[in-house]
Design a protein around this motif. Sequence first.
Motif, PDB file in Angstrom:
ATOM      1  N   LEU A 174       0.834  -1.200   0.000  1.00  0.00           N
ATOM      2  CA  LEU A 174       0.000   0.000   0.000  1.00  0.00           C
ATOM      3  C   LEU A 174       0.873   1.257   0.000  1.00  0.00           C
ATOM      4  N   PRO A 175       0.355   2.365  -0.544  1.00  0.00           N
ATOM      5  CA  PRO A 175       1.097   3.632  -0.443  1.00  0.00           C
ATOM      6  C   PRO A 175       1.137   4.128   0.998  1.00  0.00           C
ATOM      7  N   GLY A 176       2.219   4.717   1.418  1.00  0.00           N
ATOM      8  CA  GLY A 176       2.348   5.197   2.774  1.00  0.00           C
ATOM      9  C   GLY A 176       2.788   4.086   3.708  1.00  0.00           C
ATOM     10  N   ASP A 177       2.999   4.432   4.991  1.00  0.00           N
ATOM     11  CA  ASP A 177       3.390   3.486   6.032  1.00  0.00           C
ATOM     12  C   ASP A 177       2.173   3.177   6.898  1.00  0.00           C
ATOM     13  N   VAL A 178       1.926   1.890   7.166  1.00  0.00           N
ATOM     14  CA  VAL A 178       0.760   1.445   7.927  1.00  0.00           C
ATOM     15  C   VAL A 178       1.232   0.945   9.291  1.00  0.00           C
ATOM     16  N   ALA A 179       0.495   1.292  10.348  1.00  0.00           N
ATOM     17  CA  ALA A 179       0.843   0.852  11.697  1.00  0.00           C
ATOM     18  C   ALA A 179      -0.438   0.537  12.467  1.00  0.00           C
ATOM     19  N   LEU A 180      -0.378  -0.498  13.342  1.00  0.00           N
ATOM     20  CA  LEU A 180      -1.485  -0.879  14.213  1.00  0.00           C
ATOM     21  C   LEU A 180      -1.063  -0.588  15.645  1.00  0.00           C
ATOM     22  N   ILE A 181      -1.888   0.184  16.376  1.00  0.00           N
ATOM     23  CA  ILE A 181      -1.552   0.665  17.716  1.00  0.00           C
ATOM     24  C   ILE A 181      -2.525   0.043  18.709  1.00  0.00           C
ATOM     25  N   ASP A 182      -1.989  -0.530  19.827  1.00  0.00           N
ATOM     26  CA  ASP A 182      -2.871  -1.183  20.798  1.00  0.00           C
ATOM     27  C   ASP A 182      -3.353  -0.181  21.841  1.00  0.00           C
ATOM     28  N   GLN A 183      -4.042  -0.728  22.854  1.00  0.00           N
ATOM     29  CA  GLN A 183      -4.674   0.140  23.845  1.00  0.00           C
ATOM     30  C   GLN A 183      -3.676   0.904  24.712  1.00  0.00           C
ATOM     31  N   ARG A 184      -2.401   0.461  24.741  1.00  0.00           N
ATOM     32  CA  ARG A 184      -1.389   1.176  25.525  1.00  0.00           C
ATOM     33  C   ARG A 184      -0.656   2.231  24.688  1.00  0.00           C
TER      34      ARG A 184
END
Length: 465
Positions: free
Chosen positions: A51-61
């Motif tokens: 995908l274009p751009g940088d993807v990140a998944l962030i948890d509840q902390r």
Amino acid sequence: MSVGRWGFLEVPTSNRPGYYLSYALRRGQPTRGVVAVKVNLEEAERAWRKLPGDVALIDQRGVVILSTREDLKFRPLLPLDALQRAEVLRSRPYGNAALQPLQWAQKQALDRNVQVIALDGTDQLASVRPLRDAPWQLMVLDDLAPVRVAARNTAITASLAMAVLLLVAVALRQRRRAVHQKLANQAALQAAHDTLESTVVARTAQLRAAQGELVHAGKMAALGQMSVGVAHELNQPLTAMRTLSESAGILLDRNRLDDVRGNLQRICGMVDRLARLTSQLKTFAHRSDLPLVPLPLSQAIADAQAMVAEAARKHRVGIEVDVQPATLSVMAEEAALGSVLANLMRNAVDAMQEAPMRTLRLAARLEEGRVILRVSDTGPGIHPDILPRLFEPFVTSKPAGAGLGLGLVISAQLVRAMDGTLRAANLAHGGACFVVDLPAAIAVIHNPPGSFPSNSDSFDSIAQE
């Protein structure tokens, strides 16, 4: 049996991120056991890299648990407080990660889920979307530098739009590009969200939808790159034409007819340049469907040599042709092959104008059913900054007005249409070499006498000559 808990855990034994579901086994009291199921998220992370751009998944902390950038993984956006650190130390959901906080700062909120942030000293556009049924957030980061460049180009175009009607169309195209880019970012964010849900629920079906979004985003990026290049190539001659037109009016009032005639001749030359640009753009967009036929390579080289003979004579460039065997033929389309050869030879002649030794060599051999044609010169070679982008539109080492930067792009496209490849490299002893690989008209199993050695003279070894 009932659902107990879900969560994200980096298992020390595998070091692979996963989505966990746990189920308590109850039949009366006490609880008899717990069943845990792990869903591997590595495939979703690999899909994000397209995908274009940088993807990140962030948890509840606030910790990045999945990302297309390795330097962001297992790092919190902000430092963890004492309670969070104690919980992490007890449960070790991130394995042995150091949890070094990112250099993260919010600079401007553009929308509820869109903001400008500074990450490691670089301004980026962060688009955030919360996940359903989970206290996680999916974030896409886009570099703001291309957007600012596009805005600057749009401002320049708008300032010239009142002079020439064509610039109005360019300005509208730039505005449409900004809208398309925003849509592409939103589409990329939706594709990443769908990809994560497909990993937990039904990955195969959702991945097909993500692939469609990727194709759309790629087309938008290509359109944006072409729009900026076309605007740059049109602005220069149009600005000069306006200046010459105003000057011609002043000279006409002073009855300086010879100077007026000179201005009009220069304007005609610039109009011809714009015509060449539009013609090359049509060729760039057109894909020939003409059938490939056997063509004698020596004859094709001779025809192309006749087209550049005057320029070679003017700059005192010697041309050496070595085709073995002399009857060597390729499967090609005659006009396309002639255009590619003439363009490569003309570029070589231009490159050697200031060289002390000026020799253009064309050598062709048969290798395993393919014809390998090498076009080399004794010029200064290709600049290292240009070499990686040599086959991109509007990339040229020639001075302003001498080249449009589309010749090699069109040549590579024509060669691909003939089931071939076009590559380039610098020679160790100086000069540049272009290698055209085309299917032979008559395939043979063994190389004939005098052919290139199968390994030592291949394209990969030309830099060691």
